[in-house]
Design a protein around this motif. Structure first.
Motif, short mmCIF file in Angstrom:
data_model
loop_
_atom_site.label_atom_id
_atom_site.label_comp_id
_atom_site.label_asym_id
_atom_site.label_seq_id
_atom_site.Cartn_x
_atom_site.Cartn_y
_atom_site.Cartn_z
N SER A 1 14.38 11.36 6.76
CA SER A 1 13.40 11.86 5.79
C SER A 1 12.13 12.34 6.48
O SER A 1 11.57 13.39 6.12
N LEU A 2 11.70 11.58 7.48
CA LEU A 2 10.50 11.98 8.21
C LEU A 2 10.72 13.31 8.93
O LEU A 2 9.83 14.18 8.96
N GLY A 3 11.94 13.45 9.48
CA GLY A 3 12.30 14.73 10.11
C GLY A 3 12.27 15.87 9.10
O GLY A 3 11.83 16.97 9.41
N LEU B 1 -2.07 7.99 9.31
CA LEU B 1 -0.96 8.69 9.95
C LEU B 1 -0.04 9.33 8.91
O LEU B 1 0.32 10.51 9.00
N TYR B 2 0.29 8.53 7.89
CA TYR B 2 1.19 9.04 6.85
C TYR B 2 0.55 10.20 6.10
O TYR B 2 1.18 11.25 5.90
N CYS B 3 -0.69 10.02 5.69
CA CYS B 3 -1.34 11.05 4.86
C CYS B 3 -1.61 12.33 5.66
O CYS B 3 -1.55 13.43 5.12
N PHE C 1 0.83 -1.21 0.00
CA PHE C 1 0.00 0.00 0.00
C PHE C 1 0.86 1.26 0.00
O PHE C 1 0.47 2.29 -0.54
N HIS C 2 2.05 1.17 0.59
CA HIS C 2 2.98 2.30 0.50
C HIS C 2 3.40 2.50 -0.96
O HIS C 2 3.50 3.63 -1.45
N ALA C 3 3.62 1.37 -1.66
CA ALA C 3 3.96 1.45 -3.08
C ALA C 3 2.81 2.11 -3.85
O ALA C 3 3.05 2.91 -4.76
N PHE C 4 1.60 1.80 -3.46
CA PHE C 4 0.44 2.43 -4.12
C PHE C 4 0.50 3.95 -3.97
O PHE C 4 0.25 4.71 -4.91
N GLY D 1 10.29 8.72 4.05
CA GLY D 1 9.80 8.80 5.44
C GLY D 1 8.62 7.89 5.64
O GLY D 1 8.45 7.28 6.71
N GLY D 2 7.80 7.76 4.61
CA GLY D 2 6.63 6.90 4.69
C GLY D 2 6.97 5.44 4.89
O GLY D 2 6.18 4.69 5.48
#
Lengths: 284, 324
Positions: free
Chosen positions: A258-260, A176-178, A82-85, A239-240
Motif C-alpha cells: 500500500s505504501l508503494g 512522516l505519514y502526513c 492516533f492512526h485511527a484518528f 500504508g499508514g
C-alpha cells in the motif's frame, strides 16, 4: 486623463528580499480560501473528532478503566490510536481537498492563466510546488495539526503515555505519514485539476477516485480480499499502519505494498502534470 | 538572485536576435528559417491570421520546446535559460490572461511578485501602473467583472508591473471599440516613444502598426517576408508617377521610351518610373511633344497597406517557400 498627465515612473528596487515564486503562489492560495465563512466552518467541524478524542482522553484519566472499555480507539494513546484518528479524518480530507484543490489548475487553464504564470521567471516545479503547498497546508490543517494538538494535550492529561511517546515518537510518525500522504494527495489532485477546464468535472473525478474506488473495493473485496488494493484512500491508511506500527486495515494487501502504491500515485500525478501543464494558450 | 541587477536597471539597452528559427507542430511547420535582429524600439509583427505571429512571440518567451535555431533575448539563450530574460520581458496575451477571484490591484501585485519583486514593491508598483493605464478607480474591483477595454488595460498593467525592457503585446486592441483602441494605442505609443520600452506589437491591423511602430516584421505562413522601417523608402533611384490623359497613347509611350523612361499601362492609367533627379519634367515634355492632354499627374507613394498586401499576396510567395 491623457497619458502625458498620468506619467510613468520606472521601478526602483527597494532592495528587500523577494520571496521565491512558489511561496508567492502558495501564500495567496492559502490565504484566499480562508475568507470564506463556509470553509472556516468546515475546518472547525473537522476539528471536532480531535476535540472529542481530547475530551475522552481527559475523562479516561479521571474515570480510569471504565471509560477505556467504553471508548475503544478513542481512548487509545498509543500510535495505533492516533492512526485511527487519522482514519476518522478521511471524510474531511475528501471534502476539504475537493473544495481547495479541485480548481487550482482548472481555473488557470479555463482563464488562460498559465500563459501569465509562465511568462514570468518560474518553471513547472515552482508552479506545482506552490499549488501543492496550498493543498498540503489544508491537508495538514485537518490531520497533522490536530494530531499535534492531541499529542500535547494527551501528554498533559493522561498518565498512560510518556513524554517520549507523546511529544516525539507519535508526532514524528504523524509527520512522516502526513508528509508522504499529503504530497501524494497533492500531486494526484493537481493532476486531476489539470485534466479539465471545468471545476465541476475536477470535483467529480476527485470524488469518484476517493469515494468511488473505496466503495467499489469494499464490494469486490468480498469476493477476493486482495482486490481491496483498488481502494485509493484505502492504500493511504493501510500504508499508514506500517508507519504507525498498527494492525493492517486491509486484509489482502500488505501495508508495504500500500505504501508503494501511495508513492506510485504521486509519481503518476507528477507525470500527468508534466504533460498537462504547458505555457500554451487555450485556442478556442 | 543573479539577475537583480538586470531588474534594477530596466532601461539598459537590450536586443533580440533570432537566427534560423524553425518550429513545427507535429508535421505542420509554423516557423521556417526565421532570422532577424531587433534593437530596442517599437516593432510591428504583422501577418494574416495563422501566419505564426503568436508562435514567434512564444518562441521569444522561451515557450517552444523542440525549436531549432538560436533565440537570443537580452543576451539569454531562450532555448536553454529563459528565466533571466523573462524578468525583463512583459507579456500581454491575446486570449484570457485574467486571473479570476482577484481584484485588479491584487492580480497585478501577485504577478509582480512572481516576476521576482519584493511583496511591498509589487503592491506599490501595481497601484502606480494601474493609475498609468487608467484603472485607478477600478483597481479594487474583481478583475473578472471588468469590461473588455478594462481587461486589455489590466493585461497591459500586469505586463508593466516589473518594469521590463521589452513588452510583447499580442493583439492588444482585439475586441476593443474605437475609443478604447485609440486610448490603448496611445498608451503603447507613449511607452515605446517616450518611456524607452522596446515593444513588439503582434497584430493583423495595419492601422495599429502605423500608429505605434517604427519597424515592421511581416510573417506569412511562418516565413519572414520583410523586416524594415515603417516609413516607406522615398530615397530610391526612381520615382513613380501615375498619369492619366487623352490623345495618342502610343506616341506618348514611344516618346517616353525614346527618353529611356519605361511606361506601364494600368487600365486607364499610366504608371511611369522616372529617375528621381529628373522628376516629372520628362513626362511633361513627352506629353507636350505628342499633344497628349494630361488630366492627372501625381507621385505614387507606397503605403504600409501596399507593402503588406504586396508581401503577403498569394502570388508572391508559395507555401513551400523557405526563405525571405
Amino acid at each position: 486623463m491623457p497619458v502625458y498627465e498620468r506619467g510613468y515612473r520606472h521601478w526602483e528596487n527597494s532592495g528587500k528580499k523577494a520571496a521565491p515564486a512558489w511561496w508567492a503562489i502558495a501564500r495567496r492560495g492559502i490565504a484566499e480560501p480562508i475568507k470564506s465563512r463556509r470553509l472556516l466552518f468546515l475546518l472547525v467541524i473537522a476539528w471536532v473528532p480531535a476535540i472529542v478524542k481530547g475530551g475522552i482522553l481527559y475523562f479516561t484519566f479521571k474515570m480510569g478503566e471504565l471509560s477505556r472499555l467504553l471508548g475503544g480507539d478513542w481512548t487509545d494513546v498509543t500510535s495505533a490510536g492516533f492512526h485511527a484518528f487519522l482514519m476518522w479524518q478521511a471524510p474531511f480530507v475528501l471534502i476539504i481537498l475537493a473544495i481547495i484543490g479541485a480548481n487550482l489548475i482548472t481555473k488557470d487553464r479555463e482563464d488562460n492563466g498559465l500563459a501569465l504564470y509562465f511568462s514570468r521567471p518560474l518553471g513547472l516545479k515552482d508552479y506545482v510546488a506552490g499549488k501543492g503547498a496550498i493543498i498540503m497546508t489544508y491537508y495538514f490543517a485537518v490531520t497533522l495539526f490536530p494530531l499535534y494538538a492531541l499529542c500535547i494535550f494527551g501528554y498533559l492529561v493522561t498518565n498512560g503515555a510518556t513524554g517520549m511517546e507523546m511529544l516525539i515518537e507519535i508526532p514524528l510518525r504523524g509527520t512522516l505519514y502526513c508528509m508522504l500522504a499529503g504530497t501524494s494527495y497533492a500531486l494526484v489532485l493537481l493532476a486531476i485539476s489539470s485534466l479539465s477546464t471545468r471545476t465541476a468535472f475536477s470535483v467529480m473525478w476527485w470524488v469518484l477516485l476517493v469515494a468511488g474506488t473505496d466503495a467499489l473495493a469494499e464490494i469486490i473485496a468480498l469476493f477476493d480480499a486482495r482486490l481491496a488494493i483498488m481502494s485509493f484512500p484505502g492504500q493511504f491508511l493501510n500504508g499508514g499502519t506500517l508507519i504507525f506500527g498498527a494492525d493492517p486495515n486491509l486484509e489482502g494487501v500488505a501495508p508495504a505494498v500500500s505504501l508503494g502504491m501511495v508513492i506510485l500515485y504521486g509519481a503518476a500525478g507528477w507525470l500527468i502534470l508534466r504533460r498537462r501543464i504547458r505555457p500554451v494558450e487555450v485556442v478556442s | 538572485m543573479t539577475n537583480d541587477t538586470a531588474i534594477a536597471s530596466p532601461t539598459a539597452a537590450g536586443s533580440i536576435e533570432v537566427r534560423d528559427l524553425t518550429f513545427a507542430y507535429g508535421r505542420d511547420p509554423v516557423l521556417k528559417d526565421v532570422t532577424f535582429k531587433l534593437d530596442k524600439c517599437a516593432i510591428g509583427l504583422l501577418g494574416p491570421n495563422g501566419s505564426g505571429k503568436t508562435t514567434l512571440l512564444r518562441a521569444l518567451l522561451g515557450h517552444l520546446k523542440g525549436a531549432s535555431g538560436n533565440i537570443d533575448v537580452l543576451g539569454c539563450d531562450m532555448t536553454v535559460k529563459p528565466h533571466a530574460a523573462r524578468k525583463r520581458i512583459g507579456w500581454m496575451p491575446e486570449r484570457g490572461g485574467i486571473l479570476p477571484d482577484m481584484s485588479g490591484v491584487g492580480m497585478v501585485a501577485y504577478l509582480g511578485e512572481l516576476s521576482g519583486m519584493p511583496t511591498t514593491d509589487a503592491l506599490q508598483r501595481s497601484h502606480e501602473v494601474l493609475n498609468y493605464v487608467g484603472l485607478a478607480d477600478e483597481r479594487y474591483r474583481k478583475a473578472d467583472t471588468y469590461s473588455q477595454g478594462m481587461r486589455q488595460r489590466l493585461k497591459l498593467a500586469q505586463a508593466l508591473v516589473h518594469d521590463p525592457d521589452w513588452l510583447f503585446l499580442d493583439e492588444p486592441t482585439s475586441g476593443l471599440d474605437p475609443s478604447g483602441r485609440v486610448s490603448l494605442l496611445e498608451l503603447v505609443r507613449d511607452l515605446a516613444r517616450a518611456k524607452g520600452f522596446g515593444v513588439i506589437l503582434s497584430t493583423h491591423l495595419l492601422a495599429d502598426v502605423r500608429e505605434v511602430c517604427e519597424e515592421i516584421l511581416v510573417l506569412r505562413k511562418g516565413v519572414l517576408l520583410d523586416h524594415g522601417r515603417v516609413e516607406i523608402d522615398t530615397n530610391g533611384e526612381h520615382e513613380v508617377f501615375i498619369v492619366e490623359g487623352f490623345g495618342d497613347e502610343t506616341a506618348f509611350a514611344d516618346q517616353l521610351a525614346a527618353a529611356g523612361i519605361p511606361a506601364e499601362r494600368q487600365e486607364r492609367l499610366w504608371e511611369i518610373a522616372v529617375p528621381r533627379d529628373v522628376g516629372a519634367h520628362r513626362i511633361l515634355e513627352a506629353a507636350a511633344a505628342t499633344d497628349y492632354a494630361l488630366r492627372r499627374l501625381e507621385a505614387k507613394t507606397e503605403t504600409l497597406e501596399d507593402l503588406f498586401f504586396r508581401l503577403v499576396d498569394d502570388r508572391s510567395v508559395t507555401p513551400d517557400e523557405g526563405g525571405e
